[in-house]
Design a protein around this motif. Structure first.
Motif: not given
Lengths: 155, 448
Positions: B256-259, B274-280, B335-341
């Motif tokens: 999922l790559s969903d902004y 397996k889950a790949s999540l690119f979310v913001g 994701g994008g320009d963010d860092s470790w949460n």
């Protein structure tokens, strides 16, 4: 299995009698051999008729590389493939026939793709030169009328 | 080739028909048909090739610069070619039929050509439509018994009342426009064996609810970005935000790559491994980030591999994580320009009792100053299971060092920690090497 042979190894014998010891995982990339192994009609030596030692060695090299390189980057494998299939007509013909006969899909596709590249976007003139090499090139450049060739069988 | 001089003969042409056809199947139809004038040996070979691949641009690449009259000529020669090939081809069924249309000249013929392919029991159909007015699909496409793979680029999806695609396993939709909210739902409900669904949503997609309820689905990819430069087009959007509903009991893998989507509702994802999540969060966000994280993650508690890249406001508080009992590999990154949460990391460690591999991806550009608050008790995965840690894009920031220090100290069965610090000028190798380690067998690898 003979005692000297490690487990999971098979012996392939080429049409001219040379023997190759190959891991089973590599050998079964040939569907034809896979079927023989699965049906348990394979003794420790599997004859590979119609394929001579020279060509069999090439096929084994290809299968080994593809078996090992699961972890490797896909681009490396592509480079290997394109170098592997870059051969003269004679070898291409024998390899395609062998890959088809032993049913090694990846190899057959790589080879056919390579021949297709020789055709892609080329003029009839160029394809003929590629397929026939120099001989035809000379004939064509000595002012033969093209149209005659268009309808003539090369056989 | 040089060694062949003088004695060469045309070996390739001596291959049996079936193999020559296989060779031709790797070519576009234009090139394959072109071989018919090589010699009589090749004359009719192309007619048996089951793969057809047409591209109107291949006929004339500088189409746009032609005069109107010349355009009509070029169009009609392409149409003539298409019609002839479809009439002359005698392959019993088409394996592949790919058609790329860029010139508006033959829009009204495209559906006829596709119908012809359907008539020939095509298994793999791809339509790429680069014309501004979208091609309408012939209705026969929705009742094909043989279609296994359907790929549509930018087509207009007007789904008729009855859809029945009993063989369709893969559906790929790239920037498709839907006639209405129900179009996709109707299409999916007629696919009884669908296993792969790949969707890149159109940037101006206004579908409020994307409902993917497919009992047989195994792999799902949804990609959706919006182009905010085209904001004026988005003003018509309803104020409620968009929703993604996934109900797929056999789903194994989700990407999922969903902004853009605001609300994720995952149901029956018990098979998901397996889950790949690119979310913001989008600029049009209607739901707060804590609730989004909760909705997203509480729907996938059975995953074994999770690759999570969240660019939410960091350190949101109001969410709860489920317990990820099966999770063995976790990759966390901005994701994008963010860092470790960091808060999320701490919570994940507490909620993943069987974690074996942890991969953290840093962000070199991040300059924020964060503090690492470790879990109050050392999580059980650190004590019992965590064997491998990999830190990517380490840039030597204070909080990164503190997290690494904490992990090294408390991971009692750690075998290997790899730190990729290629982006680091001033290496703190010495400092890293001296950090106390909780596991005696732990190896520390620094990639410089």
């Amino acid at each position: 299995m003979s005692s000297s042979l490690e487990k999971n190894m098979l012996i392939l014998r080429s049409s001219d009698g040379e023997e190759f010891i190959v891991p089973e995982v590599v050998a079964v990339m040939s569907k034809a051999i896979k079927n023989m192994v699965e049906d348990e009609c394979a003794s420790n030596t599997i004859p590979v008729p119609n394929v001579d030692a020279n060509i069999l060695a090439m096929v084994i090299e290809f299968c080994k590389k593809h078996d090992e390189s699961e972890a490797e980057a896909a681009s490396d494998l592509k480079t290997f493939d394109s170098e592997f299939v870059n051969r003269g007509q004679e070898a291409l013909y024998d390899l395609i026939t062998a890959a088809n006969f032993r049913d090694v899909k990846e190899l057959l596709d790589a080879l056919c793709q390579n021949v297709a590249e020789m055709i892609k976007g080329k003029s009839v003139h160029h394809i003929r030169i590629q397929f026939l090499g120099y001989q035809l090139f000379e004939i064509l450049t000595s002012n033969f009328i093209w149209n005659i060739w268009c309808d003539r069988d090369f056989d | 080739m040089d060694s062949d001089i003088g004695k060469s003969e045309d070996r390739i042409s001596k291959l049996p028909d079936a193999l020559l056809c296989h060779i031709l199947s790797f070519l576009s139809t234009k090139n394959a048909v072109g071989t018919s004038i090589l010699s009589t040996r090749w004359h009719n070979l192309w007619t048996s090739v089951p793969n057809l691949d047409f591209d109107d641009n291949e006929f004339f690449c500088e189409y746009a610069r032609l005069s109107e009259e010349r355009k009509i000529e070029v169009d009609s020669s392409f149409q003539y070619f298409m019609n002839r090939v479809l009439l002359l081809s005698d392959a019993p069924c088409f394996h592949k039929f790919h058609i790329k249309v860029r010139n508006p000249g033959h829009l009204d013929l495209v559906d006829t050509w596709i119908s012809a392919a359907i008539e020939r029991n095509v298994q793999e159909l791809e339509l790429r439509d680069d014309v501004e007015t979208n091609v309408k699909l012939p209705h026969t496409i929705f009742t094909s018994k043989t279609l296994v793979v359907l790929t549509l680029w930018e087509a207009f999806l007007d789904v008729p009342g009855s859809v029945w695609l009993p063989s369709l396993k893969s559906l790929n939709l790239h920037s498709v426009k839907y006639e209405n909210e129900d179009s996709l739902l109707k299409l999916l409900s007629g696919c009884p064996v669908l296993e792969n669904l790949y969707m890149v949503r159109w940037i101006l997609d206004t579908l409020q609810v994307l409902n993917i309820s497919v009992p047989t689905l195994k792999h799902l990819t949804v990609i959706w970005y919006r182009d905010y430069f085209q904001d004026e087009d988005l003003e018509d959007l309803d104020d409620q935000g968009c929703k993604l509903v996934v109900d797929a009991p056999q789903l194994e893998h989700i990407y999922l790559s969903d902004y853009c989507t605001d609300e994720f509702l995952f149901r029956n994802l018990q098979s998901l491994s397996k889950a790949s999540l690119f979310v913001g969060s989008s600029d049009l966000s209607f739901i707060d980030d804590g609730l989004r994280i909760y909705r997203l993650l509480s729907g996938i508690p059975n995953v074994k591999f999770l690759d999570a890249h969240f660019s939410f406001q960091t350190d949101v508080d109001d969410y709860m994580l489920p317990t990820f009992r099966n999770l063995t590999e976790l990759k966390l990154g901005g994701g994008g320009d963010d860092s470790w949460n960091l808060k999320l990391l701490s919570d994940f460690l507490q909620c993943s009792p069987n974690l074996e591999t942890l991969i953290l991806e840093g962000n070199v550009l991040d300059t924020s100053d964060k503090s690492w608050n470790p879990p109050q008790e050392v999580p059980s995965c650190l004590l019992l299971h965590l064997k491998k840690i990999r830190i990517q894009k380490f840039s030597g920031k204070n909080y990164e060092l503190r997290v690494i220090g904490y992990l090294l100290k408390n991971a009692k069965v750690l075998k290997k920690m790899t730190i990729d610090s290629q982006n680091l000028d001033d290496c703190c190798c010495g400092e890293l090497a001296e950090l106390p380690r909780g596991s005696k067998t732990c190896q520390l690898n620094l990639l410089l």
